[in-house]
Motif scaffolding. Structure first.
Motif, PDB file in Angstrom:
ATOM      1  N   VAL A 137       0.922  -1.182   0.038  1.00  0.00           N
ATOM      2  CA  VAL A 137       0.221   0.041  -0.071  1.00  0.00           C
ATOM      3  C   VAL A 137       0.883   1.210   0.051  1.00  0.00           C
ATOM      4  O   VAL A 137       0.529   2.086  -0.828  1.00  0.00           O
ATOM      5  CB  VAL A 137      -0.860   0.014   1.270  1.00  0.00           C
ATOM      6  N   LEU A 138       1.928   1.094   0.890  1.00  0.00           N
ATOM      7  CA  LEU A 138       2.802   2.495   0.900  1.00  0.00           C
ATOM      8  C   LEU A 138       3.655   2.607  -0.328  1.00  0.00           C
ATOM      9  O   LEU A 138       4.424   3.655  -0.603  1.00  0.00           O
ATOM     10  CB  LEU A 138       3.527   2.279   2.279  1.00  0.00           C
ATOM     11  N   GLY A 139       4.026   1.474  -1.188  1.00  0.00           N
ATOM     12  CA  GLY A 139       4.971   1.376  -2.243  1.00  0.00           C
ATOM     13  C   GLY A 139       6.515   1.314  -1.781  1.00  0.00           C
ATOM     14  O   GLY A 139       7.130   1.902  -2.274  1.00  0.00           O
ATOM     15  N   ARG A 140       6.597   0.281  -0.662  1.00  0.00           N
ATOM     16  CA  ARG A 140       7.841   0.269  -0.177  1.00  0.00           C
ATOM     17  C   ARG A 140       8.309  -1.169   0.218  1.00  0.00           C
ATOM     18  O   ARG A 140       7.309  -1.956   0.238  1.00  0.00           O
ATOM     19  CB  ARG A 140       7.895   1.024   1.549  1.00  0.00           C
ATOM     20  N   PRO A 141       9.349  -1.560  -0.068  1.00  0.00           N
ATOM     21  CA  PRO A 141      10.032  -2.891   0.221  1.00  0.00           C
ATOM     22  C   PRO A 141      10.087  -3.215   1.786  1.00  0.00           C
ATOM     23  O   PRO A 141      11.155  -3.862   2.251  1.00  0.00           O
ATOM     24  CB  PRO A 141      11.115  -2.870  -0.474  1.00  0.00           C
ATOM     25  N   LEU A 142       8.884  -3.291   2.430  1.00  0.00           N
ATOM     26  CA  LEU A 142       9.112  -3.806   3.839  1.00  0.00           C
ATOM     27  C   LEU A 142       9.196  -5.129   4.136  1.00  0.00           C
ATOM     28  O   LEU A 142       8.393  -5.799   3.099  1.00  0.00           O
ATOM     29  CB  LEU A 142       7.615  -3.001   4.424  1.00  0.00           C
TER      30      LEU A 142
END
Length: 284
Positions: free
Chosen positions: A210-215
């Motif tokens: 959702v945030l567009g990050r590689p968590l």
């Protein structure tokens, strides 16, 4: 008139909004009127629901009451007795899905929740009653992981494979509003949950998408997680009980229920929707 205890909290605030959207009159009890910031048209009453005598006058003209177990503490029975004397006809009690577990195995009790007491007081109050045995709130993940996500792309925590169906607080609020405003649910113990059971690791992956990050979720030993949470200010008994809950549930995903869909006539909101609704808080 509907009286809401815990009116400025995770559940109470969206409940007040849902009730106002339906056109109902709402009287909100809060310990701090100046900080309440509730919608226009809401009657705000400053007081402490755990001291029922101090808010007795707020019960005048009320037809239904939302009973929040942390807001009222050990005073649920006394508050409902006052409510009945003043003509209140219905109580909707917030409770929890683990209400029947040993009290020592209910972490939220160590944060002040009195879920079992709230439900029992409602059932024996002589009022029409509904109990909402809510599943785990999606909002807990923001509390647990928000600071780490704002600081980087790795979330460190215990029990990566522990799974449960996170519940959007707006779904719970809309179910509570239906219970307060209609006869549809009287005498029932509902178990609202989210629509899908997700592991800790899967939830972090959803946040990342959702945030567009590689968590990613990096599992750490429970002992190390306990030390970190205590250093962050959480009471050690609460953290110990939480770790024990995770350990008991490992390999046994909590199944979702259909109660939200049954009551509202639509599916419960998915966790990704909850993250999108709170993306700003994760970004900081």
């Amino acid at each position: 008139m509907i009286l809401v205890t815990g009116a400025t909290g995770t559940v109470g605030r969206p409940l007040v909004e849902a009730l106002r959207a339906s056109g109902a009159g709402v009287r909100a009890v809060t310990r701090d009127r100046a900080a309440a910031a509730l919608p226009t048209g809401v009657e705000v009453v400053e007081g402490d629901p755990s001291v029922p005598g101090g808010i007795a006058s707020a019960l005048e003209g009320v037809t239904a009451l939302f009973l929040h177990p942390r807001a009222v503490g050990d005073a649920a029975e006394e508050l409902l007795a006052l409510a009945r004397e003043r003509g209140v006809r219905r109580v909707v009690a917030l409770s929890a899905s683990n209400i029947d577990d040993d009290p020592a195995e209910q972490p939220s009790r160590l944060r002040g929740d009195r879920n079992r007491e709230a439900e029992q007081a409602a059932v024996h109050s002589g009022l029409d009653w509904v109990s909402l045995r809510a599943g785990s709130f999606a909002a807990n993940t923001l509390t647990a992981w928000g600071a780490q996500i704002r600081a980087g792309d790795v979330v460190r925590g215990p029990y990566a494979d522990f799974a449960e169906p996170p519940l959007h607080e707006r779904d719970l609020a809309e179910v509570a509003a239906r219970a307060l405003l209609t006869d549809q649910l009287v005498g029932r113990r509902l178990e609202p949950t989210g629509p899908e059971s997700l592991t800790h690791a899967e939830q972090v992956a959803v946040i990342g998408r959702v945030l567009g990050r590689p968590l990613r979720y990096q599992e750490v030993p429970p002992e190390a997680a306990t030390r970190g949470m205590v250093r962050a200010g959480l009471p050690e008994p609460f953290v110990t009980a939480l770790m024990a809950r995770y350990a008991r549930g490992l390999g046994r995903p909590t199944p979702p229920t259909d109660d939200v869909a049954e009551v509202l006539g639509r599916p419960a909101r998915r966790y990704a929707q909850w993250v999108a609704d709170h993306a700003a808080a994760f970004r900081g």
